[in-house]
Design an enzyme around this catalytic site. Structure first.
Site, PDB file in Angstrom:
ATOM      1  N   LYS A   1       0.806  -1.222   0.000  1.00 18.31           N
ATOM      2  CA  LYS A   1       0.000   0.000   0.000  1.00 18.31           C
ATOM      3  C   LYS A   1       0.840   1.275   0.000  1.00 18.31           C
ATOM      4  CE  LYS A   1      -4.258  -1.807   2.063  1.00 18.31           C
ATOM      5  NZ  LYS A   1      -3.988  -3.220   1.814  1.00 18.31           N
TER       6      LYS A   1
ATOM      7  N   GLU B   1      -3.535   6.844   7.821  1.00 24.62           N
ATOM      8  CA  GLU B   1      -4.442   7.626   6.982  1.00 24.62           C
ATOM      9  C   GLU B   1      -5.393   8.412   7.871  1.00 24.62           C
ATOM     10  OE1 GLU B   1      -6.636   5.057   4.447  1.00 24.62           O
ATOM     11  OE2 GLU B   1      -4.991   4.727   3.047  1.00 24.62           O
TER      12      GLU B   1
ATOM     13  N   HIS C   1     -15.606  -4.390   7.290  1.00 23.68           N
ATOM     14  CA  HIS C   1     -14.786  -4.205   6.086  1.00 23.68           C
ATOM     15  C   HIS C   1     -15.069  -5.249   4.996  1.00 23.68           C
ATOM     16  CE1 HIS C   1     -12.563  -1.215   8.358  1.00 23.68           C
ATOM     17  NE2 HIS C   1     -12.295  -2.114   9.287  1.00 23.68           N
TER      18      HIS C   1
ATOM     19  N   ARG D   1      -7.214  -8.044  -9.833  1.00 22.68           N
ATOM     20  CA  ARG D   1      -7.941  -9.265 -10.196  1.00 22.68           C
ATOM     21  C   ARG D   1      -9.381  -8.887 -10.526  1.00 22.68           C
ATOM     22  NH1 ARG D   1     -11.086  -9.468  -5.733  1.00 22.68           N
ATOM     23  NH2 ARG D   1     -10.165  -8.905  -3.719  1.00 22.68           N
TER      24      ARG D   1
END
Length: 660
Positions: free
Chosen positions: A116, A200, A235, A297
């Protein structure tokens, strides 16, 4: 075009890929573990190869066996599906090195987007907006604390190598930061072998917006518009839709353009998804939507994009892997209507979404929706894999039309004895906030009690009683046809010149004991049942009752009955029937297994006298012990449990007859 294809996956995605491959004339090869020997994808493929034991780490995650299966069967290419090895760059490279075609992006692209922090650095360089945060190399607790303080709370700690909601912590204040950091690092190291994190800014009104992108080996990249996946639980996505509600054309152009630049930055080929987080506190605005990550994907939710564009994304994957250019240019793609997808899981929302495993004795999904599934009636939901058993997909002319269609579909689901989240999905769809398009990623968590509240109705009780009474009438008619012909009332406690005596039925409703009485009321040649449940309410049985699944032909008369209503189901079990005509129906005290499990102790024997609350049987399920006790003083009239035995949900273990 490819001529043969091995699908390195299982379940609904394997079936989905096989369907398109068959339409294109491509020979298909399935792989399977011990648990999947009789699975639907194995039966649908032209050929199948066993690759190992049931745990994924011994089968679907063993790349060498998958490549060997491709070589053994002469497969030309490997399609990874999603999950398992689909985003494993080393496996992709091994496929290519083996002389096979990898149906997916180049390994370098997977690696570039796999971490990330590195991915965000690339996005910044490509002019893609990213969430305010810290991506630095200094991973000392002091530096991370200082950066979090500077960003401002709440902040989100995320594992650099994370995914699927793992290695992620929301921190509300500076005082909580160090404990959350240590916990996140431990989970990241355990799950991904990498404890590095990034920070973040946590968005207070977050919506999950993602864009479907596609690239080819000729340098072309297009987008197929956006999806909204904001309805999530921990999530994990629950309901997805396309397009995103509240997305105007200017914002769509900005976000989709950023997604294309992100794909171009890593020379992307094949299907991919750019995920964004949006601050929806003031609607969807381009300056408040930031890059989050890329999935290299095909996504689980790709059908909603197919429905609004009319494109088969699996076919696009196969054509791109064959070296062909993209089937459509950007200007040839458009949005038509609205699509939604609900993920149907084998889980019980009323018990904290615990997985529900076992045989699918009854499995009926709505005909009016597009169904993507890898299971059939008579199949089994195993404990080894993700419990998603189907995706229910609808398309409508408007968002309201799509919501109505998906709600009807979810409320039509009939699955037993395995439990599902269909009623939970229906509750989400009926929410006024969802209908208004105001759902954020925290919606389910904030409304979990009302969304998972069991829906119980008198109609379910009536449906179960009606089924039972019909069986009773049929059995009594066969053994007393002459009496029935003369006077049907006589079979159910009625006597001429005497007050009627109702038949008595004892039953459990999802394990709770109840008692009902039934009387046959006649007017000339017409008759109807009058019922009293727990001595309170009397009913005349109506005609429009919920769907019911009961004992099949040849099964015991007192077998469980499952009643389906509004996507949910309830199980009713009636006690043993007395054979003498006119003497009533069931005995009290049916003790049922509340879930599949193993009997670890039997404390009584048939014929024993027991006191109310006395322990009868102890089960072990989900690594927890459950004691079943006597509901009242009485005698053990029936015992169907033995230590060490496996039992299914709803099995009659003990029947206690009440003391006079």
């Amino acid at each position: 075009m490819l001529t043969s294809l091995l699908i390195a996956n299982r379940g609904e995605i394997a079936c989905r890929v096989i369907r398109t491959a068959r339409r294109l004339g491509i020979r298909t090869v399935a792989v399977y573990s011990d648990a999947d020997a009789q699975a639907l994808h194995v039966r649908q493929a032209d050929e199948a190869v066993h690759i190992g034991a049931s745990p994924a780490r011994e089968s679907y995650l063993v790349g060498e066996r998958i490549i060997a299966a491709a070589k053994q069967t002469g497969a030309e290419a490997i399609h990874p599906g999603y999950g398992f090895l689909s985003e494993n760059a080393d496996f992709a490279q091994a496929v290519i090195d083996a002389g096979l075609i990898w149906v997916g992006p180049q390994p370098a692209s997977i690696r570039a987007m796999g971490l990330k922090d590195a991915a965000k650095a690339r996005m910044i360089a490509a002019g893609v907006p990213v969430t305010p945060g810290y991506l630095g190399e200094d991973q000392s607790p002091a530096r991370l604390q200082a950066e979090a303080d500077a960003i401002g709370y709440p902040v989100l700690i995320k594992a650099v190598a994370g995914g699927g909601g793992k290695g992620m912590r929301r921190v509300e204040s500076a005082a909580e930061f160090q404990d959350a950091l240590l916990s996140c690092k431990r989970e990241a190291a355990s799950s991904f072998g990498d404890d590095r994190v990034l920070l973040e800014k946590y968005i207070l009104s977050p919506r999950h917006i993602e864009v479907q992108v596609f690239g080819d080996s000729h340098g072309q990249v297009v987008h197929l518009f956006e999806r909204d996946c904001s309805l999530q639980r921990r999530h994990q996505k629950v309901i997805e839709e396309a397009p995103a509600p509240g997305m105007d054309e200017a914002t769509r152009e900005a976000v989709c353009g950023a997604a294309v630049r992100a794909a171009q930055a890593v020379d992307y080929e094949g299907a991919g998804t750019i995920e964004f987080i949006a601050d929806a506190s003031d609607g969807l605005r381009a300056d408040r939507i930031w890059f989050m990550e890329m999935n290299t994907r095909l996504q689980v939710e790709h059908p909603v994009t197919e429905e609004i564009t009319g494109q088969d994304l699996v076919e696009w994957q196969l054509r791109v892997a064959s070296g062909e250019p993209l089937p459509k240019r950007q200007e040839e793609l458009r949005i038509d209507g609205w699509a939604m997808e609900a993920r149907l899981y084998a889980e019980d929302p009323t018990t904290g979404f615990l997985p529900s495993i076992g045989l699918l004795e009854h499995f009926r999904l709505p005909d009016a929706a597009r169904i993507e599934t890898g299971v059939v009636q008579g199949g089994e939901v195993s404990p080894f894999y993700d419990p998603m058993i189907a995706k229910i997909v609808v398309h409508g002319s408007s968002r309201a039309d799509a919501i109505g269609s998906l709600l009807t579909a979810c409320e039509s689901v009939e699955v037993a004895p395995v439990r599902t989240n269909a009623a939970f999905l229906a509750s989400c769809l009926k929410s006024q906030d969802f209908k208004a398009g105001k759902v954020t990623t925290g919606f389910i968590g904030a409304h979990i009690e009302e969304l998972t509240r069991p829906l119980r109705s008198d109609a379910a009780v009536l449906a179960a009683l009606s089924w039972r009474l019909e069986e009773f009438m049929d059995a009594e008619y066969k053994s007393n046809a002459d009496v029935w012909a003369a006077n049907p009332r006589a079979l159910f406690g009625f006597r001429l010149n005497r007050a009627p005596e109702p038949a008595r039925l004892s039953f459990t409703r999802d394990g709770e004991p109840h008692v009902a009485s039934a009387m046959l009321e006649t007017q000339g040649s017409d008759w109807q049942w009058l019922l009293a449940v727990d001595g309170r309410t009397h009913f005349a049985v109506p005609d429009d009752l919920p769907a019911t699944h009961g004992p099949m032909a040849g099964e015991p008369f007192e077998g469980p009955i499952r009643v389906f209503s509004k996507g949910g189901s309830e199980q009713f079990v009636f006690g043993a029937r007395r054979s003498a005509a006119g003497t009533g129906a069931a005995a009290d005290g049916a003790i049922l297994s509340p879930m599949p499990g193993r009997v670890i102790a039997v404390e009584v024997a048939a014929g024993d006298s027991v006191a109310k609350g006395q322990k009868l049987v102890t089960l072990e399920a989900m690594k927890m012990e459950h004691s079943l006790v006597a509901p009242f003083d009485g005698t053990v009239a029936e015992l169907n449990a033995q230590a060490g035995g496996q039992v299914s949900e709803g099995k009659l273990l003990v029947r206690v007859e009440r003391s006079e």
